[in-house]
Design a protein around this motif. Structure first.
Motif, short mmCIF file in Angstrom:
data_model
loop_
_atom_site.label_atom_id
_atom_site.label_comp_id
_atom_site.label_asym_id
_atom_site.label_seq_id
_atom_site.Cartn_x
_atom_site.Cartn_y
_atom_site.Cartn_z
N LEU A 199 86.89 33.68 24.26
CA LEU A 199 86.28 34.78 24.99
C LEU A 199 85.11 34.30 25.84
CD1 LEU A 199 86.42 37.44 22.17
CD2 LEU A 199 87.85 37.32 24.22
N ARG A 200 85.00 34.93 27.01
CA ARG A 200 83.93 34.68 27.97
C ARG A 200 83.88 33.23 28.46
NH1 ARG A 200 78.66 37.67 26.94
NH2 ARG A 200 78.50 37.19 29.13
N SER A 201 85.01 32.55 28.38
CA SER A 201 85.12 31.19 28.90
C SER A 201 85.85 31.23 30.24
CB SER A 201 85.85 30.29 27.91
OG SER A 201 85.07 30.08 26.76
N LYS A 202 85.60 30.25 31.07
CA LYS A 202 86.15 30.20 32.42
C LYS A 202 87.09 29.00 32.57
CE LYS A 202 83.38 33.51 33.78
NZ LYS A 202 83.81 34.85 33.88
N PHE A 203 88.20 29.22 33.30
CA PHE A 203 89.24 28.21 33.45
C PHE A 203 89.61 27.96 34.91
CE2 PHE A 203 89.59 30.11 29.30
CZ PHE A 203 89.79 29.02 28.46
N GLU A 204 88.70 28.18 35.84
CA GLU A 204 89.01 27.98 37.26
C GLU A 204 89.46 26.54 37.50
OE1 GLU A 204 86.37 29.76 36.28
OE2 GLU A 204 86.88 31.70 37.12
N GLU A 205 90.54 26.40 38.24
CA GLU A 205 91.09 25.12 38.66
C GLU A 205 91.52 24.23 37.50
OE1 GLU A 205 88.26 23.34 41.36
OE2 GLU A 205 87.95 25.25 42.36
N ALA A 206 91.62 24.75 36.29
CA ALA A 206 92.08 23.94 35.15
C ALA A 206 93.59 23.73 35.25
CB ALA A 206 91.72 24.63 33.84
N ASP A 207 94.05 22.55 34.89
CA ASP A 207 95.48 22.24 34.85
C ASP A 207 96.01 22.71 33.50
OD1 ASP A 207 98.05 21.22 34.79
OD2 ASP A 207 97.46 19.17 35.28
N ILE A 208 96.86 23.75 33.51
CA ILE A 208 97.37 24.31 32.27
C ILE A 208 98.88 24.11 32.14
CG2 ILE A 208 95.51 25.98 32.02
CD1 ILE A 208 97.57 28.10 33.08
N GLU A 209 99.45 23.19 32.90
CA GLU A 209 100.88 22.95 32.82
C GLU A 209 101.29 22.55 31.41
OE1 GLU A 209 104.31 19.92 34.46
OE2 GLU A 209 102.39 19.98 35.50
N GLY A 210 102.21 23.30 30.82
CA GLY A 210 102.70 23.01 29.48
C GLY A 210 101.76 23.40 28.35
N ALA A 211 100.65 24.06 28.65
CA ALA A 211 99.73 24.48 27.60
C ALA A 211 100.31 25.68 26.84
CB ALA A 211 98.37 24.85 28.20
N ASP A 212 100.10 25.72 25.54
CA ASP A 212 100.60 26.81 24.70
C ASP A 212 99.42 27.66 24.24
OD1 ASP A 212 101.67 28.53 22.81
OD2 ASP A 212 102.64 26.95 21.64
N PHE A 213 99.35 28.90 24.75
CA PHE A 213 98.29 29.85 24.43
C PHE A 213 98.77 30.93 23.44
CE2 PHE A 213 97.04 28.19 28.58
CZ PHE A 213 95.66 28.10 28.49
N THR A 214 99.82 30.66 22.66
CA THR A 214 100.38 31.67 21.77
C THR A 214 99.31 32.27 20.86
OG1 THR A 214 102.52 30.55 21.79
CG2 THR A 214 102.13 32.11 20.01
N TYR A 215 99.19 33.60 20.90
CA TYR A 215 98.22 34.37 20.12
C TYR A 215 96.77 33.98 20.36
CZ TYR A 215 102.45 35.79 17.71
OH TYR A 215 103.71 36.25 17.41
N ALA A 216 96.49 33.27 21.44
CA ALA A 216 95.10 32.97 21.79
C ALA A 216 94.45 34.25 22.34
CB ALA A 216 95.04 31.86 22.84
N VAL A 217 93.17 34.36 22.16
CA VAL A 217 92.44 35.54 22.64
C VAL A 217 91.54 35.10 23.79
CG1 VAL A 217 90.87 37.40 22.01
CG2 VAL A 217 92.51 36.54 20.32
N LEU A 218 91.86 35.63 24.98
CA LEU A 218 91.10 35.33 26.18
C LEU A 218 90.76 36.64 26.87
CD1 LEU A 218 93.76 33.10 26.22
CD2 LEU A 218 92.20 32.14 27.86
N ASP A 219 89.76 36.60 27.74
CA ASP A 219 89.43 37.78 28.54
C ASP A 219 90.62 38.09 29.44
OD1 ASP A 219 86.80 37.96 27.50
OD2 ASP A 219 86.13 36.44 28.93
N LYS A 220 90.89 39.38 29.59
CA LYS A 220 92.03 39.83 30.38
C LYS A 220 92.00 39.28 31.81
CE LYS A 220 94.61 44.08 30.56
NZ LYS A 220 94.58 45.52 30.34
N ALA A 221 90.83 39.24 32.41
CA ALA A 221 90.71 38.73 33.78
C ALA A 221 91.09 37.24 33.84
CB ALA A 221 89.30 38.93 34.31
N GLN A 222 90.74 36.48 32.83
CA GLN A 222 91.09 35.07 32.80
C GLN A 222 92.59 34.89 32.64
OE1 GLN A 222 89.17 32.18 33.35
NE2 GLN A 222 87.84 33.81 34.08
N VAL A 223 93.23 35.72 31.81
CA VAL A 223 94.67 35.64 31.63
C VAL A 223 95.38 35.90 32.96
CG1 VAL A 223 96.69 36.69 30.51
CG2 VAL A 223 94.62 36.24 29.18
#
Length: 164
Positions: A116-140
Motif C-alpha cells: 500500500l501507498r507504494s509507487k511503481f512508475e516505469e517498473a518492469d513487471i514482465e512475468g511478475a506474479d501479484f496473486t492476492y497482493a494488496v496494492l492501491d487501486k490507482a497503482q493496479v
C-alpha cells in the motif's frame, strides 16, 4: 470482485484467529536483520536469504536483490528506485510508502504482499506474479497498462494476477 472478497475474508479471518491465538512472543534480535535509518554502502543483496528482514527509511536506490529470498521482508518508506529485484520471492512481504520507480521486478513473486501507498512508475513487471497482493487501486490500473508475461515459477500471467 472475487479477489476483493477473498482479501476481505482473509483479513477478517486473520483478525479472528489473532483474537484467540496465544499472545505473540518477541523475536530475538539475532533472528531478524533490521536496517533502520542507516546508509547502506554496498547495496549488494543478490541471491541472499533475507527472509523477514526489515528495512525502514533506507536508501536502496539501484540496489541488487536479484533472485534473493525476500519472503516476509518489510520495506517501510524505502527508496527502491532502479533496484534489481529480478526473480525475487517477495511473497508475504510488506512494502509501505516505498518507491519502486524504474525497478526491475521481472519474474518476481509478489503473492500476498501488502504494498500500500507504494509507487511503481516505469517498473518492469514482465512475468511478475501479484496473486492476492494488496496494492492501491490507482497503482493496479497503472500496472495493468503495461502488464505482460507469465511468471516462470508460479505459471501465473501478470495480467491475471493483477486482475486486469
Amino acid at each position: 470482485m472475487l479477489r476483493v472478497t477473498f482479501v476481505v475474508a482473509f483479513f477478517v479471518i486473520s483478525l479472528l484467529i489473532g483474537a484467540i491465538a496465544p499472545p505473540a512472543q518477541a523475536a530475538s534480535s539475532s533472528l531478524i536483520r533490521a536496517f533502520d535509518d542507516v546508509e547502506i554502502q554496498a547495496k549488494e543483496f543478490g541471491g541472499q536469504n533475507l527472509e523477514k528482514a526489515e528495512f525502514a527509511n533506507v536508501d536502496l536506490e539501484g540496489a541488487n536483490f536479484k533472485e534473493a529470498n525476500l519472503k516476509g521482508v518489510t520495506f517501510n518508506n524505502c527508496d527502491l528506485s532502479q533496484a534489481d529485484l529480478t526473480g525475487v520471492d517477495f511473497s508475504n512481504g510488506i512494502a509501505y510508502l516505498s518507491n519502486f520507480r524504474g525497478a526491475n521486478l521481472k519474474n518476481a513473486v509478489l503473492s500476498e504482499a501488502m504494498m500500500l501507498r507504494s509507487k511503481f512508475e516505469e517498473a518492469d513487471i514482465e512475468g511478475a506474479d501479484f496473486t492476492y497482493a494488496v496494492l492501491d487501486k490507482a497503482q493496479v490500473r497503472k500496472l495493468c497498462t503495461r502488464a505482460s508475461g507469465v511468471n516462470p515459477i508460479t505459471g501465473v500471467a501478470t495480467r491475471e494476477s493483477l486482475g486486469c
